[in-house]
Design an enzyme around this catalytic site. Structure first.
Site, short mmCIF file in Angstrom:
data_model
loop_
_atom_site.label_atom_id
_atom_site.label_comp_id
_atom_site.label_asym_id
_atom_site.label_seq_id
_atom_site.Cartn_x
_atom_site.Cartn_y
_atom_site.Cartn_z
N TYR A 131 3.07 10.22 -10.75
CA TYR A 131 2.39 9.42 -10.05
C TYR A 131 1.34 8.43 -10.85
O TYR A 131 0.95 7.29 -10.81
CB TYR A 131 1.25 10.28 -9.32
CG TYR A 131 0.37 9.73 -8.45
CD1 TYR A 131 0.67 9.15 -7.14
CD2 TYR A 131 -0.96 9.22 -8.62
CE1 TYR A 131 -0.26 8.56 -6.43
CE2 TYR A 131 -1.92 8.56 -8.03
CZ TYR A 131 -1.60 8.11 -6.49
OH TYR A 131 -2.31 7.49 -5.55
N LYS A 137 1.35 4.40 -11.24
CA LYS A 137 0.04 3.48 -10.90
C LYS A 137 -0.27 2.65 -11.86
O LYS A 137 -0.71 1.75 -11.76
CB LYS A 137 -0.89 4.41 -10.30
CG LYS A 137 -0.80 5.15 -9.03
CD LYS A 137 -0.48 4.12 -7.96
CE LYS A 137 -0.28 4.73 -6.57
NZ LYS A 137 0.06 3.66 -5.50
N ASN A 162 0.62 -1.23 -0.10
CA ASN A 162 -0.09 -0.11 -0.02
C ASN A 162 0.83 1.25 -0.12
O ASN A 162 0.47 2.24 -0.63
CB ASN A 162 -0.90 -0.08 1.37
CG ASN A 162 -1.46 1.39 1.68
OD1 ASN A 162 -2.39 1.64 0.71
ND2 ASN A 162 -0.89 1.97 2.54
#
Length: 250
Positions: A157, A161, A91
């Site tokens: 980012y 992802k 996570n």
């Protein structure tokens, strides 16, 4: 929550706050023994204390997931304390200041990719042998809605992802026949402390991006992660599950 993870050993990175803390607490509530990890020792110890106070079983291990050696040591600590590893939720992740691609700071790019993408690879690199030795299990990698769509001035980012989803699918195919399921969760904008700290004029537009009419909660993401980690999702692997209030449906 029913004890669907009874007698399972689970590891959660970035568990000192936000979604990671909610996942760790939910794993414990479902019966798992939890290895809580974060680079923030105070936050990680706070999560661990909350699990213990609720009658659960947990230990804290500080780790910087951008370092392969820390991921190796984290898994080793889990095995040394509990003797097995059945579940991992990768996570840990960070965001960055907005910037166009041509102006993007190189050091910032390296940091985002190092934590958000390489950190997931390093995690699985050492978790997978432990899961195999423990008879199989499940891994859930934390992606994002931005693992499926673009966001201007957020290139590192978004790239990280998207990479997490591709990495998840590849690993899932490799290990599907060996008793390990690997999936990715894709939260929309979640009402975490970081979002709560934003000015109201910045929060309101975010809410409007979700047809459900509100931001999500960390606990709602955790519910998905627990299900993906459990035997109830026994035929689910290589999948990306949004938990986004309809964000991607627009």
């Amino acid at each position: 929550m029913s004890l669907i993870l009874q007698n399972q050993i689970a590891l959660v990175t970035g568990a000192g706050s936000g979604i990671g803390r909610a996942v760790a607490l939910a794993y414990a509530a479902a019966g798992a023994k939890v290895v809580v990890s974060d680079i923030n020792q105070q936050g990680g110890e706070s999560t661990t204390a909350a699990i213990l106070a609720a009658g659960g079983d947990a230990i804290f291990v500080r780790a910087d997931t951008s370092l392969a050696s820390d991921n190796e040591a984290l898994v080793a600590a889990a095995l040394a304390h509990y003797g097995a590893l059945h579940i991992a939720c990768n996570n840990a992740g960070i965001g960055a200041p907005a910037s166009d691609v041509a102006d993007y700071d190189i050091a910032t790019w390296d940091k985002i990719i190092g934590i958000n993408l390489s950190g997931v690879f390093y995690g699985m690199r050492y978790q997978l042998p432990a899961l195999l030795a423990s008879g199989g299990g499940a891994i859930v990698n934390m992606a994002s809605i931005l693992g499926q769509v673009a966001s201007a001035q957020n290139s590192a980012y978004v790239a990280s992802k998207h990479g997490v989803i591709g990495l998840t699918k590849t690993a899932a195919v490799e290990y599907a026949g060996r008793g390990i399921r690997i999936n990715a969760a894709g939260p929309g904008f979640i009402d975490t402390p970081a979002v709560q700290a934003m000015p109201e004029d910045a929060r309101a537009p975010l809410i409007g991006l979700h047809p459900i009419g509100r931001l999500g909660t960390a606990e709602e993401v955790a519910e998905l992660v627990v299900w993906l980690s459990s035997g109830k999702a026994s035929f689910v692997t290589g999948a990306y599950y949004p938990v986004d209030g309809g964000y991607l449906a627009v």
